[in-house]
Design an enzyme around this catalytic site. Structure first.
Site, PDB file in Angstrom:
ATOM      1  N   HIS A 156       0.818  -1.223   0.000  1.00  0.00           N
ATOM      2  CA  HIS A 156       0.000   0.000   0.000  1.00  0.00           C
ATOM      3  C   HIS A 156       0.851   1.273   0.000  1.00  0.00           C
ATOM      4  O   HIS A 156       0.345   2.356  -0.282  1.00  0.00           O
ATOM      5  CB  HIS A 156      -0.929   0.001   1.218  1.00  0.00           C
ATOM      6  CG  HIS A 156      -2.026  -1.018   1.113  1.00  0.00           C
ATOM      7  ND1 HIS A 156      -3.319  -0.686   0.814  1.00  0.00           N
ATOM      8  CD2 HIS A 156      -2.009  -2.371   1.231  1.00  0.00           C
ATOM      9  CE1 HIS A 156      -4.063  -1.789   0.760  1.00  0.00           C
ATOM     10  NE2 HIS A 156      -3.287  -2.821   1.023  1.00  0.00           N
ATOM     11  N   ASP A 364       3.519   9.643  -0.652  1.00  0.00           N
ATOM     12  CA  ASP A 364       2.338   8.866  -0.266  1.00  0.00           C
ATOM     13  C   ASP A 364       2.078   7.811  -1.338  1.00  0.00           C
ATOM     14  O   ASP A 364       2.120   8.130  -2.533  1.00  0.00           O
ATOM     15  CB  ASP A 364       1.118   9.810  -0.176  1.00  0.00           C
ATOM     16  CG  ASP A 364       0.118   9.386   0.900  1.00  0.00           C
ATOM     17  OD1 ASP A 364       0.052   8.184   1.208  1.00  0.00           O
ATOM     18  OD2 ASP A 364      -0.587  10.268   1.414  1.00  0.00           O
TER      19      ASP A 364
HETATM   20  P1  ADQ Z   1      -2.879   6.138   4.907  1.00  0.00           P
HETATM   21  O1  ADQ Z   1      -1.476   6.596   5.070  1.00  0.00           O
HETATM   22  O2  ADQ Z   1      -3.627   5.922   6.157  1.00  0.00           O
HETATM   23  O3  ADQ Z   1      -2.984   4.816   4.011  1.00  0.00           O
HETATM   24  P2  ADQ Z   1      -4.839   7.569   3.095  1.00  0.00           P
HETATM   25  O4  ADQ Z   1      -4.766   6.895   1.776  1.00  0.00           O
HETATM   26  O5  ADQ Z   1      -5.018   9.032   2.988  1.00  0.00           O
HETATM   27  O6  ADQ Z   1      -3.563   7.315   4.005  1.00  0.00           O
HETATM   28  O7  ADQ Z   1      -6.059   6.946   3.861  1.00  0.00           O
HETATM   29  C1  ADQ Z   1      -6.492   7.498   5.069  1.00  0.00           C
HETATM   30  C2  ADQ Z   1      -7.935   7.068   5.329  1.00  0.00           C
HETATM   31  O8  ADQ Z   1      -8.276   7.506   6.650  1.00  0.00           O
HETATM   32  C3  ADQ Z   1      -8.902   7.734   4.370  1.00  0.00           C
HETATM   33  O9  ADQ Z   1      -9.875   6.798   3.983  1.00  0.00           O
HETATM   34  C4  ADQ Z   1      -9.533   8.850   5.203  1.00  0.00           C
HETATM   35  O10 ADQ Z   1     -10.880   9.122   4.939  1.00  0.00           O
HETATM   36  C5  ADQ Z   1      -9.438   8.310   6.597  1.00  0.00           C
HETATM   37  N1  ADQ Z   1      -9.303   9.467   7.492  1.00  0.00           N
HETATM   38  C6  ADQ Z   1      -8.401  10.425   7.423  1.00  0.00           C
HETATM   39  N2  ADQ Z   1      -8.621  11.338   8.376  1.00  0.00           N
HETATM   40  C7  ADQ Z   1      -9.688  10.919   9.075  1.00  0.00           C
HETATM   41  C8  ADQ Z   1     -10.406  11.407  10.212  1.00  0.00           C
HETATM   42  N3  ADQ Z   1     -10.058  12.518  10.880  1.00  0.00           N
HETATM   43  N4  ADQ Z   1     -11.433  10.708  10.648  1.00  0.00           N
HETATM   44  C9  ADQ Z   1     -11.803   9.569  10.028  1.00  0.00           C
HETATM   45  N5  ADQ Z   1     -11.175   9.072   8.973  1.00  0.00           N
HETATM   46  C10 ADQ Z   1     -10.119   9.721   8.516  1.00  0.00           C
HETATM   47  C11 ADQ Z   1      -2.063   3.920   3.382  1.00  0.00           C
HETATM   48  C12 ADQ Z   1      -1.050   4.575   2.428  1.00  0.00           C
HETATM   49  C13 ADQ Z   1      -1.769   5.396   1.381  1.00  0.00           C
HETATM   50  C14 ADQ Z   1      -2.777   4.524   0.631  1.00  0.00           C
HETATM   51  C15 ADQ Z   1      -3.657   3.773   1.605  1.00  0.00           C
HETATM   52  C16 ADQ Z   1      -4.531   2.740   0.885  1.00  0.00           C
HETATM   53  O11 ADQ Z   1      -0.141   5.376   3.153  1.00  0.00           O
HETATM   54  O12 ADQ Z   1      -0.838   5.960   0.455  1.00  0.00           O
HETATM   55  O13 ADQ Z   1      -3.590   5.360  -0.171  1.00  0.00           O
HETATM   56  O14 ADQ Z   1      -2.885   3.069   2.561  1.00  0.00           O
HETATM   57  O15 ADQ Z   1      -3.775   1.881   0.093  1.00  0.00           O
END
Ligand code: ADQ
Length: 466
Positions: A156, A364
């Site tokens: 991921h 990311d």
């Molecule tokens: P993350 O580093 O966690 O994931 P991201 O892809 O942005 O990063 O996903 C975060 C998730 O958490 C999103 O679905 C978002 O809605 C949720 N989220 C963020 N802030 C929130 C809040 N305050 N309350 C509730 N929910 C919240 C890792 C990798 C990424 C990759 C994903 C999926 O680092 O690059 O996109 O896995 O493969």
């Protein structure tokens, strides 16, 4: 079908004074359900908490097999090797990775426990899908125990260029671990190519960036960009109650002309500090004024046991304090900062309330927040400022792309987004919405599983953004 991931897909919640288990919101569960079309699924992962944590045998049709971690393993495998060695190394070393042999030994032993749990539980000839950087040794270990299984692995997070990967003292066993899979999937083609290149150089694998010959077997490699549950987000964003909440949020913010929004896990890779510094300078030079503009920054608590994350939190809260100290008026902060998780309906209401979404990671793998914002903008308004160093930037070419290291460039991009001509904004948002409608998370899971099964597939290219 067996899914192997660091965490089980359930969480403990309190309802009506009693504790219940719920499916964790979003993520892999909603991705996999439609792709599996009713096939039985078993999920193997850490339940969270100490070794005494008891989980139900089954939840929502998914059979759950917990892999417990004791306190030392939590420290060395999870906080140590996973989050203080691999996480920074794979994210362009934006923090120095720490290399400790005891952490590595714990990583090997926990990966072995996962592999054994799968080997004991999987039906003959089952498909096994292993997820993410915590479990890179599982494919090889599992193949040795159960050669009948079909094994897929998906990373991921980014896979770094060889100059960085070669720093890892245990680079060979990590690569060999991954090459135990039949299919190794990455978020973007660049990561797949980095992996293939280093496998050829270090292990003498032969072949192309899509099929490697190694150890008498063929291993397929490809890019499978993850996405969001677009239909579910559109449904929530079209719900009158969620839209009313979005209007209420704007009122509560003092009805500014422009609402800017950031939503991230609190992590040093997300570039939240760059964003706050840029916003502070825009208030300082008068490009933004408190009567016109407000920033809402939601930071989800993450890895709070790690001192680097505690330091990052202090750093960000100091920056918020500095901007607010200088540019807020009584009762009207310039930056609304929330260090908390929010429910999905509230998150979608925030996306609807925001004119400008700021997604500025230093690196990311994909970044789902950018895609969630686009999927939620059902009226095709709004502007997305997006770091070039996210996987999402390869598909969302109509975002306002920025280099988050370049503060002047970031300020220009934010000014551009705030002043974007509405017609141009709508045209850009429509094109981005087409991308997330055509390629949602269900399509992602389906394409990975199809490539794993058909043997001849080579992964999918990101969808054509046009
Ligand atoms: P993350 O580093 O966690 O994931 P991201 O892809 O942005 O990063 O996903 C975060 C998730 O958490 C999103 O679905 C978002 O809605 C949720 N989220 C963020 N802030 C929130 C809040 N305050 N309350 C509730 N929910 C919240 C890792 C990798 C990424 C990759 C994903 C999926 O680092 O690059 O996109 O896995 O493969």
């Amino acid at each position: 079908m067996v899914v192997v991931a660091n965490r089980l897909p359930v969480r403990r919640v309190e309802r009506d004074g009693e504790m219940h288990w719920d499916l964790s919101p979003g993520g892999l569960v909603s991705a996999l359900t439609p792709a599996l079309a009713g096939r039985p699924v078993m999920w193997i992962g850490w339940p969270g908490g100490g070794v005494e944590m008891i989980v139900p045998a089954q939840h929502a049709g998914i059979e759950l097999r917990p892999v417990p971690l004791d306190d030392a393993e939590f420290e060395e495998f999870y906080l140590g090797f996973s989050n203080a060695t691999l996480w920074p190394l794979y994210h362009d070393a934006v923090r120095s990775p720490a290399f400790h042999r005891e952490w590595w030994y714990a990583y090997v032993s926990v990966n072995d426990r996962y592999a054994r749990a799968v080997a004991e539980a999987a039906a003959p000839g089952a498909t096994v899908w292993v997820h993410d950087y915590q479990l890179q040794l599982v494919p090889k270990m599992l193949r040795a125990m159960r050669p009948d299984l079909r094994i897929g692995f998906f990373l991921h997070i980014p896979f770094p260029p060889q100059e960085l990967f070669l720093q890892l003292p245990w680079r060979r066993p990590v690569l060999e671990g991954l090459l135990g899979a039949d299919l190794v999937g990455f978020q973007v083609q660049g990561a797949a190519s980095n992996f293939s290149r280093v496998a050829r150089r270090l292990l003498g694998a032969s072949g192309t960036d899509t099929v490697l010959d190694y150890d008498g077997r063929q291993v397929r490699v490809g890019a499978f960009p993850i996405s969001v549950d677009t239909a579910a987000l559109i449904k929530r964003a079209s719900d009158p109650a969620v839209q009313a909440r979005a209007r209420q949020l704007r009122d509560e913010l003092g009805s500014p002309e422009v609402v800017l929004l950031g939503v991230d896990r609190l992590d040093y890779t997300k570039g939240i500090d760059r964003r706050l510094i840029a916003i502070g300078e825009l208030f300082a030079d008068g490009s933004l004024t408190r009567s016109r503009a407000v920033l809402v920054q939601i930071a989800v608590p993450s890895r709070e046991d790690d001192p680097h994350y505690r330091q990052e939190r202090e750093h960000l809260e100091q920056l918020v304090g500095e901007v607010n100290g200088s540019y807020s008026t009584v009762g009207h902060p310039a930056v609304h900062y929330l260090y908390q998780s929010v429910e999905l309906d509230e998150l979608v209401a925030l996306y609807l309330a925001a004119d400008v979404m700021l997604v500025t990671p230093l690196r990311d793998g994909m970044n789902l927040v950018a895609k969630e914002y686009v999927a939620s903008r059902v009226d095709a308004s709004g502007a997305l400022v997006l770091s070039e160093f996210t996987g999402a930037a390869q598909e969302l070419r109509d975002a306002i792309l920025v280099n988050p290291h370049d503060l002047d460039g970031l300020k220009t991009a934010i000014r551009h987004a705030v002043g974007l001509d509405p017609n141009e904004g709508t045209a850009r948002m429509r094109r981005m919405r087409r991308v997330v409608r055509r390629h949602d998370v269900q399509a992602w899971a389906k394409s990975f599983l199809a490539a794993l099964h058909d043997g001849g597939g080579h992964g999918v290219a990101p969808p054509d953004p046009g």
